[in-house]
Design a protein around this motif. Structure first.
Motif, PDB file in Angstrom:
ATOM      1  N   TYR A  31     138.748  35.743  58.743  1.00  0.00           N
ATOM      2  CA  TYR A  31     139.006  36.511  57.530  1.00  0.00           C
ATOM      3  C   TYR A  31     137.751  37.251  57.108  1.00  0.00           C
ATOM      4  O   TYR A  31     136.645  36.743  57.239  1.00  0.00           O
ATOM      5  CB  TYR A  31     139.430  35.583  56.381  1.00  0.00           C
ATOM      6  N   PHE A  32     137.936  38.472  56.585  1.00  0.00           N
ATOM      7  CA  PHE A  32     136.847  39.256  56.023  1.00  0.00           C
ATOM      8  C   PHE A  32     136.886  39.106  54.507  1.00  0.00           C
ATOM      9  O   PHE A  32     137.951  39.267  53.901  1.00  0.00           O
ATOM     10  CB  PHE A  32     136.995  40.738  56.395  1.00  0.00           C
ATOM     11  N   TYR A  34     134.864  40.290  50.842  1.00  0.00           N
ATOM     12  CA  TYR A  34     133.908  41.208  50.215  1.00  0.00           C
ATOM     13  C   TYR A  34     133.768  40.811  48.762  1.00  0.00           C
ATOM     14  O   TYR A  34     134.768  40.670  48.051  1.00  0.00           O
ATOM     15  CB  TYR A  34     134.403  42.657  50.331  1.00  0.00           C
ATOM     16  N   ASN A  35     132.543  40.600  48.324  1.00  0.00           N
ATOM     17  CA  ASN A  35     132.259  40.213  46.944  1.00  0.00           C
ATOM     18  C   ASN A  35     131.247  41.198  46.381  1.00  0.00           C
ATOM     19  O   ASN A  35     130.146  41.328  46.904  1.00  0.00           O
ATOM     20  CB  ASN A  35     131.695  38.785  46.925  1.00  0.00           C
ATOM     21  N   ASN A  36     131.630  41.892  45.307  1.00  0.00           N
ATOM     22  CA  ASN A  36     130.703  42.844  44.710  1.00  0.00           C
ATOM     23  C   ASN A  36     130.201  42.386  43.345  1.00  0.00           C
ATOM     24  O   ASN A  36     129.684  43.177  42.575  1.00  0.00           O
ATOM     25  CB  ASN A  36     131.329  44.237  44.600  1.00  0.00           C
ATOM     26  N   GLY A  37     130.359  41.121  43.020  1.00  0.00           N
ATOM     27  CA  GLY A  37     129.863  40.585  41.763  1.00  0.00           C
ATOM     28  C   GLY A  37     130.922  40.506  40.687  1.00  0.00           C
ATOM     29  O   GLY A  37     130.890  39.616  39.846  1.00  0.00           O
ATOM     30  N   SER A  38     131.860  41.439  40.682  1.00  0.00           N
ATOM     31  CA  SER A  38     132.906  41.408  39.656  1.00  0.00           C
ATOM     32  C   SER A  38     134.277  41.070  40.238  1.00  0.00           C
ATOM     33  O   SER A  38     135.247  40.941  39.510  1.00  0.00           O
ATOM     34  CB  SER A  38     132.984  42.754  38.935  1.00  0.00           C
ATOM     35  N   GLY A  39     134.346  40.931  41.549  1.00  0.00           N
ATOM     36  CA  GLY A  39     135.623  40.599  42.184  1.00  0.00           C
ATOM     37  C   GLY A  39     135.430  40.297  43.650  1.00  0.00           C
ATOM     38  O   GLY A  39     134.384  40.563  44.232  1.00  0.00           O
ATOM     39  N   VAL A  40     136.459  39.724  44.229  1.00  0.00           N
ATOM     40  CA  VAL A  40     136.417  39.345  45.638  1.00  0.00           C
ATOM     41  C   VAL A  40     137.679  39.843  46.324  1.00  0.00           C
ATOM     42  O   VAL A  40     138.771  39.755  45.756  1.00  0.00           O
ATOM     43  CB  VAL A  40     136.333  37.807  45.796  1.00  0.00           C
ATOM     44  N   GLY A  41     137.530  40.365  47.523  1.00  0.00           N
ATOM     45  CA  GLY A  41     138.673  40.741  48.337  1.00  0.00           C
ATOM     46  C   GLY A  41     138.661  39.906  49.608  1.00  0.00           C
ATOM     47  O   GLY A  41     137.591  39.598  50.142  1.00  0.00           O
ATOM     48  N   LEU A  42     139.833  39.532  50.077  1.00  0.00           N
ATOM     49  CA  LEU A  42     139.940  38.702  51.272  1.00  0.00           C
ATOM     50  C   LEU A  42     141.126  39.175  52.095  1.00  0.00           C
ATOM     51  O   LEU A  42     142.215  39.382  51.554  1.00  0.00           O
ATOM     52  CB  LEU A  42     140.134  37.232  50.875  1.00  0.00           C
ATOM     53  N   CYS A  43     140.922  39.364  53.405  1.00  0.00           N
ATOM     54  CA  CYS A  43     142.029  39.748  54.280  1.00  0.00           C
ATOM     55  C   CYS A  43     141.740  39.247  55.687  1.00  0.00           C
ATOM     56  O   CYS A  43     140.584  39.083  56.067  1.00  0.00           O
ATOM     57  CB  CYS A  43     142.250  41.257  54.265  1.00  0.00           C
ATOM     58  N   PRO A  44     142.785  38.996  56.467  1.00  0.00           N
ATOM     59  CA  PRO A  44     142.565  38.565  57.851  1.00  0.00           C
ATOM     60  C   PRO A  44     142.026  39.723  58.679  1.00  0.00           C
ATOM     61  O   PRO A  44     142.377  40.879  58.450  1.00  0.00           O
ATOM     62  CB  PRO A  44     143.947  38.141  58.328  1.00  0.00           C
ATOM     63  N   LEU A  45     141.165  39.413  59.642  1.00  0.00           N
ATOM     64  CA  LEU A  45     140.717  40.422  60.595  1.00  0.00           C
ATOM     65  C   LEU A  45     141.829  40.633  61.610  1.00  0.00           C
ATOM     66  O   LEU A  45     142.427  39.675  62.098  1.00  0.00           O
ATOM     67  CB  LEU A  45     139.454  39.954  61.316  1.00  0.00           C
ATOM     68  N   LEU A  46     142.110  41.890  61.929  1.00  0.00           N
ATOM     69  CA  LEU A  46     143.185  42.220  62.866  1.00  0.00           C
ATOM     70  C   LEU A  46     142.620  42.963  64.066  1.00  0.00           C
ATOM     71  O   LEU A  46     141.682  43.750  63.936  1.00  0.00           O
ATOM     72  CB  LEU A  46     144.241  43.087  62.183  1.00  0.00           C
ATOM     73  N   ASP A  47     143.216  42.744  65.238  1.00  0.00           N
ATOM     74  CA  ASP A  47     142.811  43.490  66.423  1.00  0.00           C
ATOM     75  C   ASP A  47     143.532  44.830  66.443  1.00  0.00           C
ATOM     76  O   ASP A  47     144.299  45.162  65.522  1.00  0.00           O
ATOM     77  CB  ASP A  47     143.047  42.676  67.700  1.00  0.00           C
ATOM     78  N   ARG A  48     143.343  45.611  67.481  1.00  0.00           N
ATOM     79  CA  ARG A  48     143.930  46.955  67.533  1.00  0.00           C
ATOM     80  C   ARG A  48     145.450  46.937  67.598  1.00  0.00           C
ATOM     81  O   ARG A  48     146.104  47.930  67.319  1.00  0.00           O
ATOM     82  CB  ARG A  48     143.352  47.759  68.686  1.00  0.00           C
ATOM     83  N   ASP A  49     146.037  45.790  67.966  1.00  0.00           N
ATOM     84  CA  ASP A  49     147.495  45.675  68.006  1.00  0.00           C
ATOM     85  C   ASP A  49     148.077  45.127  66.709  1.00  0.00           C
ATOM     86  O   ASP A  49     149.281  44.912  66.606  1.00  0.00           O
ATOM     87  CB  ASP A  49     147.922  44.767  69.167  1.00  0.00           C
TER      88      ASP A  49
END
Length: 61
Positions: A31-32, A34-49
């Motif tokens: 999973y990737f 991203y935290n910018n201090g005011s929020g967090v985003g989370l999503c699975p890493l996907l391949d080209r397919d």
């Protein structure tokens, strides 16, 4: 005996805007986050397919 952590951080970059990659030790899905201090985003890493990137947590020790 303590149960091992399900999620492990395998990559981190930055301090204020932090980008991280986490792995689910049971499924191997990465999973990737991203935290910018005011929020967090989370999503699975996907391949080209469009399938989840699978790895082994032991590969990142």
């Amino acid at each position: 005996m303590a149960k091992p952590e399900r999620f492990r951080k395998i990559y981190s970059q930055g301090t204020l805007s932090c980008k991280e990659i986490w792995i689910d030790t049971e499924t191997g899905v990465q999973y990737f986050a991203y935290n910018n201090g005011s929020g967090v985003g989370l999503c699975p890493l996907l391949d080209r397919d469009g399938k989840p990137v699978i790895g082994n947590a032991l590969d990142f020790e």
